[in-house]
Design a protein around this motif. Structure first.
Motif, PDB file in Angstrom:
ATOM      1  N   ALA A 221      -5.604  -0.556  -7.000  1.00  0.00           N
ATOM      2  CA  ALA A 221      -4.247  -1.053  -7.203  1.00  0.00           C
ATOM      3  C   ALA A 221      -3.690  -1.643  -5.910  1.00  0.00           C
ATOM      4  N   TYR A 222      -2.846  -2.649  -6.067  1.00  0.00           N
ATOM      5  CA  TYR A 222      -2.249  -3.322  -4.905  1.00  0.00           C
ATOM      6  C   TYR A 222      -1.475  -2.324  -4.053  1.00  0.00           C
ATOM      7  N   ASP A 223      -1.751  -2.375  -2.769  1.00  0.00           N
ATOM      8  CA  ASP A 223      -1.075  -1.522  -1.786  1.00  0.00           C
ATOM      9  C   ASP A 223      -0.555  -2.441  -0.684  1.00  0.00           C
ATOM     10  N   ILE A 229      -0.046  -6.011   4.705  1.00  0.00           N
ATOM     11  CA  ILE A 229       0.156  -5.653   6.115  1.00  0.00           C
ATOM     12  C   ILE A 229      -1.202  -5.580   6.819  1.00  0.00           C
ATOM     13  N   GLY A 230      -2.200  -5.071   6.111  1.00  0.00           N
ATOM     14  CA  GLY A 230      -3.558  -5.028   6.674  1.00  0.00           C
ATOM     15  C   GLY A 230      -4.079  -6.402   7.034  1.00  0.00           C
ATOM     16  N   PHE A 231      -3.729  -7.406   6.227  1.00  0.00           N
ATOM     17  CA  PHE A 231      -4.120  -8.787   6.518  1.00  0.00           C
ATOM     18  C   PHE A 231      -3.556  -9.235   7.870  1.00  0.00           C
ATOM     19  N   PHE A 232      -2.283  -8.958   8.106  1.00  0.00           N
ATOM     20  CA  PHE A 232      -1.667  -9.376   9.366  1.00  0.00           C
ATOM     21  C   PHE A 232      -2.221  -8.585  10.548  1.00  0.00           C
ATOM     22  N   LEU A 233      -2.521  -7.324  10.336  1.00  0.00           N
ATOM     23  CA  LEU A 233      -3.134  -6.534  11.408  1.00  0.00           C
ATOM     24  C   LEU A 233      -4.508  -7.084  11.774  1.00  0.00           C
ATOM     25  N   PHE A 279      -2.971 -10.194  -1.924  1.00  0.00           N
ATOM     26  CA  PHE A 279      -2.192  -9.603  -3.000  1.00  0.00           C
ATOM     27  C   PHE A 279      -3.088  -9.088  -4.122  1.00  0.00           C
ATOM     28  N   ASN A 280      -4.388  -9.338  -3.979  1.00  0.00           N
ATOM     29  CA  ASN A 280      -5.349  -8.894  -4.996  1.00  0.00           C
ATOM     30  C   ASN A 280      -6.354  -7.884  -4.472  1.00  0.00           C
TER      31      ASN A 280
END
Length: 555
Positions: A221-223, A229-233, A279-280
């Protein structure tokens, strides 16, 4: 080729030597062991990736044994990447700032790591830099020879990593006039022609790689914190303490020419693509690795014209390098490492099992990581037996299973509650190892069900076929059948036995390349709201395997 500054040659040679030493003294990580397994049986494709990484391992093994026999070509390609990045920078001031160039590149985390690790990203980085260099020459003056070179490099990119399609697409979008360019069409033709062997391999293997990455890969499930936020980190992790000035260089760079435009399209396109993807699913840092190539060029050009950026990238780059040097030592010496890393202790645990097993083949249940690591460090036969609670991998489609059939084996599984000795394996703290005489498995049996979806709680009689891909008969009395219920994100949660009926009740043998038809009714489940199911087969009382495809359950 332009003449290189002596300092550039010296520093490039120093980087090469450092990476060779790192390669020699660092144990393999699990993905490298897995790709080493690829290279033991060269093919035009593999379950998870195209074949370039296996080719690197194979070529490395011609020169060296041990870890260098896996990593040597990565060391070669990494200095090649730096060389072509240097050639992509046209600013006449660059010869005055050779040291700044190496501080910038050596301070980038994954660009640094892939200087010696052998992973699909290693050739991907090299061929991206070389592709951009040839493209630079192509847009200056297209020729038939450059067209052929571009085509071969597009193919090499795709043979390295499927994400390479983003590089190719964004370069075309940055220069849409290529659609009307005969030289560009020749490049496309050459690329398709040279990539045809992999496409044929995909066709012959039922597009197994495409199906896994696009449709079968489990998700959750989307978190917001973990995904977006993990993407930006991850964007910060790519560049460490230099991130502010590197992304500022991206924002400040203008479309001054077609090469700059291509670099901007690749960078922004990759960032936007994976931001939307966040987002997926969770975005892995290495999926963004290509922007290390484009932002090296953009950031260094910006440094040459901006004294403040040059000063701070150099300073913060040195901080990054200090941390990365410590990390490199920690990869080798666990006693100074702040945490256990996967390069620690692999040789030791492999040899500890080998001391007990001798030359007896070892079957690891649900570990495409441990099986190749064991084989690499002991030279003994191993196999990963994958059950329905795991995932398919290269061991599901290659000939590894045949090497352990009808032999005495040591069976290592986290599902065993007792055995000849307890396990002490990475990420596998429970279970035992037991000896089995005359081991027999049929993990390649395929369940064929012509329905794409079935109503949840349906009581209809469902028909399916079992196909035998082997070249020998299978006694169907050795088989038991199960339904594995998955959640809506295709993660298995519950396995329930089912009673099946053969349509031909007299047939007790499943002939090679033949099918048997069965019927069953969906069993009761206890999990909350299952979203998918698959039919699984247990042979000889082993844990049921991944024999069927995921079938959607509808309300």
């Amino acid at each position: 080729m332009p003449k290189l500054p002596k300092l550039f040659i010296y520093l490039l040679g120093l980087v090469f030597i450092i990476n060779l030493l790192q390669s020699y003294f660092t144990d393999l990580i699990f993905d490298e062991a897995y790709y080493w397994h690829y290279a033991q049986n060269m093919a035009w494709g593999y379950f998870d990736h195209p074949p370039m990484v296996a080719l690197l391992v194979k070529i490395s093994s011609l020169f060296f044994t041990g870890e260098l026999g896996v990593r040597f070509m990565s060391c070669v390609l990494s200095v090649g990447t730096l060389y072509f990045l240097w050639l992509l920078i046209d600013n006449p001031k660059k010869n005055e700032y050779v040291l700044h160039f190496f501080v910038l590149t050596f301070s980038m985390t994954l660009l640094n790591a892939y200087g010696f690790f052998t992973l699909p990203d290693t050739p991907f980085l090299f061929f991206t830099a070389l592709f951009l260099y040839i493209y630079k020459k192509f847009i200056a003056q297209p020729t038939w020879l450059l067209s052929i070179a571009l085509g071969l490099l597009m193919s090499a990119l795709m043979y390295s990593k499927y994400h390479a399609v983003l590089v190719i697409v964004f370069v075309i979008l940055s220069n849409i006039k290529l659609v009307f360019n005969k030289y560009a069409w020749l490049a496309v033709f050459v690329a398709l022609l040279s990539y045809a062997p992999h496409l044929i391999w995909l066709f012959n293997n039922d597009f197994v790689s495409v199906k896994y990455h696009l449709f079968e890969r489990p998700n959750k499930a989307y978190d917001f914190n973990d995904y977006t936020i993990g993407f930006f980190l991850n964007l910060l992790a790519l560049f460490g303490f230099t991130f502010f000035w590197i992304y500022k260089a991206l924002i400040k760079t203008k479309n001054t020419d077609l090469l700059n435009k291509a670099l901007l399209y690749i960078t922004y396109g990759t960032l936007i693509f994976f931001f939307i993807s966040s987002f997926n699913r969770r975005i892995q840092t290495q999926w963004l690795i290509v922007i290390s190539i484009t932002l090296t060029i953009l950031a260094f050009n910006y440094m040459l014209e901006n004294e403040n950026a040059r000063k701070w990238i150099f300073r913060m780059g040195l901080v990054n390098i200090a941390l990365l040097i410590f990390a490199r030592f920690a990869l080798v010496f666990e006693q100074i490492a702040p945490m256990h890393y996967e390069s620690h202790g692999n040789k030791e645990w492999a040899l500890s099992i080998s001391e007990k097993a001798g030359e007896t083949p070892v079957v690891f249940e649900n570990s495409y990581r441990n099986a190749p690591m064991y084989a690499f460090y002991t030279g003994n036969t191993s196999f990963s037996l994958n059950n329905v609670m795991y995932r398919r991998n290269q061991y599901s489609i290659d000939d590894s299973e045949a090497k352990v059939q009808h032999k005495k084996i040591l069976y290592v599984s986290q599902y065993l509650l007792d055995g000849d000795y307890p396990l002490n394996l990475p990420k596998q703290k429970t279970g035992f190892g037991v000896y089995k005489d005359n081991f027999e498995s049929f993990r390649k049996l395929r369940v064929l069900l012509d329905k794409k979806e079935i109503p949840l709680n349906s009581q209809e009689t469902i028909e399916f076929k079992v196909f035998n891909p082997y070249d020998f008969d299978i006694d169907v009395n050795k088989l038991k059948f199960y339904v594995a219920y998955h959640n809506h994100y295709k993660r298995p949660e519950e396995v329930v036995p089912i009673a099946v009926s053969k349509v031909n009740t007299l047939q007790q043998i499943l002939k090679p390349k033949d099918t048997l038809t069965y019927t069953f009714k969906m069993p009761k489940y206890t999990m909350k709201n299952p979203g998918y199911f698959k039919i699984a087969i247990s042979e000889n009382n082993l844990q049921p395997g991944m024999n069927g495809d995921n079938i959607k359950l509808t309300e």
